[in-house]
Design a protein around this motif. Structure first.
Motif, mmCIF file in Angstrom:
data_model
loop_
_atom_site.group_PDB
_atom_site.id
_atom_site.type_symbol
_atom_site.label_atom_id
_atom_site.label_comp_id
_atom_site.label_asym_id
_atom_site.label_seq_id
_atom_site.Cartn_x
_atom_site.Cartn_y
_atom_site.Cartn_z
ATOM 1 N N VAL A 1 4.180 -43.990 17.360
ATOM 2 C CA VAL A 1 4.950 -43.215 16.534
ATOM 3 C C VAL A 1 4.896 -41.769 16.354
ATOM 4 O O VAL A 1 4.886 -40.655 16.970
ATOM 5 C CB VAL A 1 5.479 -43.584 14.922
ATOM 6 C CG1 VAL A 1 6.713 -42.330 14.349
ATOM 7 C CG2 VAL A 1 7.190 -44.462 15.419
ATOM 8 N N LEU A 2 2.778 -41.983 16.008
ATOM 9 C CA LEU A 2 2.576 -41.199 15.465
ATOM 10 C C LEU A 2 1.586 -40.044 16.359
ATOM 11 O O LEU A 2 1.856 -38.275 17.004
ATOM 12 C CB LEU A 2 1.076 -41.596 14.661
ATOM 13 C CG LEU A 2 1.678 -42.063 12.657
ATOM 14 C CD1 LEU A 2 0.279 -42.612 12.203
ATOM 15 C CD2 LEU A 2 2.021 -40.964 12.049
ATOM 16 N N ILE A 3 1.760 -40.637 17.336
ATOM 17 C CA ILE A 3 0.983 -39.878 18.577
ATOM 18 C C ILE A 3 2.389 -39.439 19.380
ATOM 19 O O ILE A 3 1.625 -37.988 19.677
ATOM 20 C CB ILE A 3 0.589 -40.884 19.682
ATOM 21 C CG1 ILE A 3 -0.871 -41.674 19.542
ATOM 22 C CG2 ILE A 3 0.500 -40.787 21.369
ATOM 23 C CD1 ILE A 3 -1.637 -42.923 20.677
ATOM 24 N N GLY A 4 3.236 -39.626 19.398
ATOM 25 C CA GLY A 4 4.452 -38.848 19.690
ATOM 26 C C GLY A 4 4.751 -37.929 18.264
ATOM 27 O O GLY A 4 5.021 -36.586 19.151
ATOM 28 N N LEU A 5 4.660 -38.026 17.656
ATOM 29 C CA LEU A 5 5.181 -36.763 16.482
ATOM 30 C C LEU A 5 3.444 -35.530 17.212
ATOM 31 O O LEU A 5 3.879 -34.333 16.693
ATOM 32 C CB LEU A 5 4.997 -37.988 15.184
ATOM 33 C CG LEU A 5 4.683 -36.759 14.251
ATOM 34 C CD1 LEU A 5 6.225 -36.131 13.536
ATOM 35 C CD2 LEU A 5 4.089 -37.267 12.633
ATOM 36 N N ALA A 6 2.037 -36.521 17.157
ATOM 37 C CA ALA A 6 0.731 -35.366 17.506
ATOM 38 C C ALA A 6 1.418 -34.515 18.145
ATOM 39 O O ALA A 6 1.218 -33.161 17.941
ATOM 40 C CB ALA A 6 -0.151 -36.313 17.685
ATOM 41 N N ILE B 1 5.682 -28.033 20.247
ATOM 42 C CA ILE B 1 5.229 -27.136 19.585
ATOM 43 C C ILE B 1 5.159 -25.932 19.190
ATOM 44 O O ILE B 1 5.209 -24.321 18.701
ATOM 45 C CB ILE B 1 6.204 -27.097 17.655
ATOM 46 C CG1 ILE B 1 7.788 -28.417 17.923
ATOM 47 C CG2 ILE B 1 6.568 -26.108 17.481
ATOM 48 C CD1 ILE B 1 8.473 -29.154 17.482
ATOM 49 N N SER B 2 3.497 -25.901 18.402
ATOM 50 C CA SER B 2 2.383 -25.090 18.171
ATOM 51 C C SER B 2 2.301 -24.112 19.701
ATOM 52 O O SER B 2 2.788 -23.275 19.177
ATOM 53 C CB SER B 2 1.450 -26.000 18.034
ATOM 54 O OG SER B 2 0.166 -24.860 18.247
ATOM 55 N N LEU B 3 2.690 -24.762 20.685
ATOM 56 C CA LEU B 3 2.267 -23.848 22.018
ATOM 57 C C LEU B 3 3.326 -22.569 21.848
ATOM 58 O O LEU B 3 3.533 -21.684 22.477
ATOM 59 C CB LEU B 3 2.614 -24.951 23.346
ATOM 60 C CG LEU B 3 1.542 -25.390 23.831
ATOM 61 C CD1 LEU B 3 1.123 -26.340 24.841
ATOM 62 C CD2 LEU B 3 0.163 -24.685 23.728
ATOM 63 N N LEU C 1 -4.105 -29.903 21.102
ATOM 64 C CA LEU C 1 -3.815 -31.728 20.704
ATOM 65 C C LEU C 1 -4.149 -32.399 20.195
ATOM 66 O O LEU C 1 -4.556 -33.087 19.773
ATOM 67 C CB LEU C 1 -3.818 -31.412 22.233
ATOM 68 C CG LEU C 1 -2.882 -33.077 22.884
ATOM 69 C CD1 LEU C 1 -2.333 -33.318 21.879
ATOM 70 C CD2 LEU C 1 -3.909 -33.087 23.915
ATOM 71 N N ALA C 2 -6.125 -32.234 20.363
ATOM 72 C CA ALA C 2 -7.410 -32.474 19.542
ATOM 73 C C ALA C 2 -7.341 -33.185 18.263
ATOM 74 O O ALA C 2 -7.027 -33.773 17.571
ATOM 75 C CB ALA C 2 -8.278 -32.343 19.796
ATOM 76 N N ASP C 3 -7.081 -31.357 17.767
ATOM 77 C CA ASP C 3 -6.402 -31.567 16.109
ATOM 78 C C ASP C 3 -4.755 -32.424 15.484
ATOM 79 O O ASP C 3 -5.303 -32.708 14.644
ATOM 80 C CB ASP C 3 -6.370 -29.776 15.627
ATOM 81 C CG ASP C 3 -7.581 -28.953 16.016
ATOM 82 O OD1 ASP C 3 -8.429 -30.021 14.994
ATOM 83 O OD2 ASP C 3 -7.973 -27.763 15.463
ATOM 84 N N SER C 4 -3.792 -31.916 16.741
ATOM 85 C CA SER C 4 -3.319 -32.574 15.970
ATOM 86 C C SER C 4 -3.453 -34.292 16.532
ATOM 87 O O SER C 4 -2.745 -35.144 15.399
ATOM 88 C CB SER C 4 -2.214 -32.276 17.016
ATOM 89 O OG SER C 4 -0.661 -33.163 16.919
#
Length: 180
Positions: free
Chosen positions: A51-56, A62-64, A72-75
């Motif tokens: 779930v969290l990987i999908g959210l990240a 969305i950030s892009l 992506l690494a920060d997310s």
């Protein structure tokens, strides 16, 4: 909000199964109680990670689109921090589930502990002289992964607390009678 996933799952693992009448049937097999608890922990940890990987990834995409510059690494790092925090909070629910018989009460107590920890964090920041209270809250060890990088020490403390809570839940559940 992510902490509700393991809290709901862990309160269902023991107290919810007993309330549904499924626990006595499950424990009628040669499956040790320890395996039941540990299988629940692994299943919740893996599902929460998915779930969290999908959210990240969703947050990064969305950030892009919006152009905020979140990498992506920060997310993913923020998701890792959330994973350890949510597991620690959920493991408290597992301990309470190992002691309780009614899922509703177990769920209420687990959510109450989560909100109490959040309140400790807030009070420790607002009231002078009570700063030490922050160390009693899982939220303090989360840090701010996007701005300050992952608090690896905090994540390690949360995972150690999770292991301690799982061990306690196993011990409590091994000594408990099951009602049909």
């Amino acid at each position: 909000m992510v902490a509700f996933i393991p809290i709901l799952a862990f309160t269902s693992a023991i107290a919810g199964a007993e309330e549904r009448g499924a626990l006595d049937v499950l424990l009628g097999t040669p499956l040790p109680r320890t395996h039941l608890v540990l299988a629940s922990v692994v299943a919740v940890a893996v599902n929460l990670a998915i779930v969290l990987i999908g959210l990240a990834i969703g947050t990064w995409l969305i950030s892009l689109i919006v152009g905020t510059g979140l990498g992506l690494a920060d997310s993913l790092a923020a998701s890792l921090a959330a994973w350890s925090t949510a597991l620690a909070l959920g493991s408290v629910g597992l301990v309470i589930s190992a002691m309780g018989r009614q899922r509703g009460r177990v769920l209420g107590a687990s959510v109450g502990v989560m909100f109490a920890m959040y309140a400790l964090t807030v009070v420790s920041r607002l009231v002078e002289g009570l700063g030490w209270l922050k160390w009693l809250s899982a939220f303090e060890y989360y840090g701010n992964a996007i701005e300050d990088d992952v608090s690896w020490g905090g994540a390690a403390i949360l995972l150690a607390a999770t292991a301690l809570m799982v061990t306690l839940a196993v011990r409590l559940f091994e000594r408990r009678d099951i009602y049909a």
